[in-house]
Design a protein around this motif. Sequence first.
Motif: not given
Length: 151
Positions: A81-84, A88-89, A119-121
């Motif tokens: 999942e990309p951090h964009v 929420c991480s 990543v959790w949300g």
Amino acid sequence: MADTPETLIMTLEGGDVTIRLRPDLAPKHVERIATLADRGFYDGVVFHRVIDGFMAQGGDPTGTGTGGSDEPDLPAEFSREPHVRGVCSMARTMNPNSANSQFFICFDDATFLDGQYTVWGEVIEGMEQIDALPKGEPPRAPGKIVKMRTA
């Protein structure tokens, strides 16, 4: 996990932020965040590290960036999942299996973190409240989580 909550409402001084939880990516981390939130753990906790164009980090009851809950650290649940913007991480130390209660919300793309943080949300409403948090490491007058609960 049929009883896993789908969303989290984080009330900041400026208003509510709705976060869609992602147990499909990180079931143990979602369970931890939800449990701590419903216990009132995050109420009154500040965002101690807020870097413009990068992310806002909070979840440390000491407000210093070195604290956590009394629960054991979690094993990493890294994903593709990309951090964009709005993701929420979990924050952690150099040890990949050290996430506990601290988390961050991305202001902008931070894909260099992909596969290294859990990543959790994702923020689905109220991102303007995150954008408005006072900036700094730490901010002079840090923004605070008034209340955080599952919904």
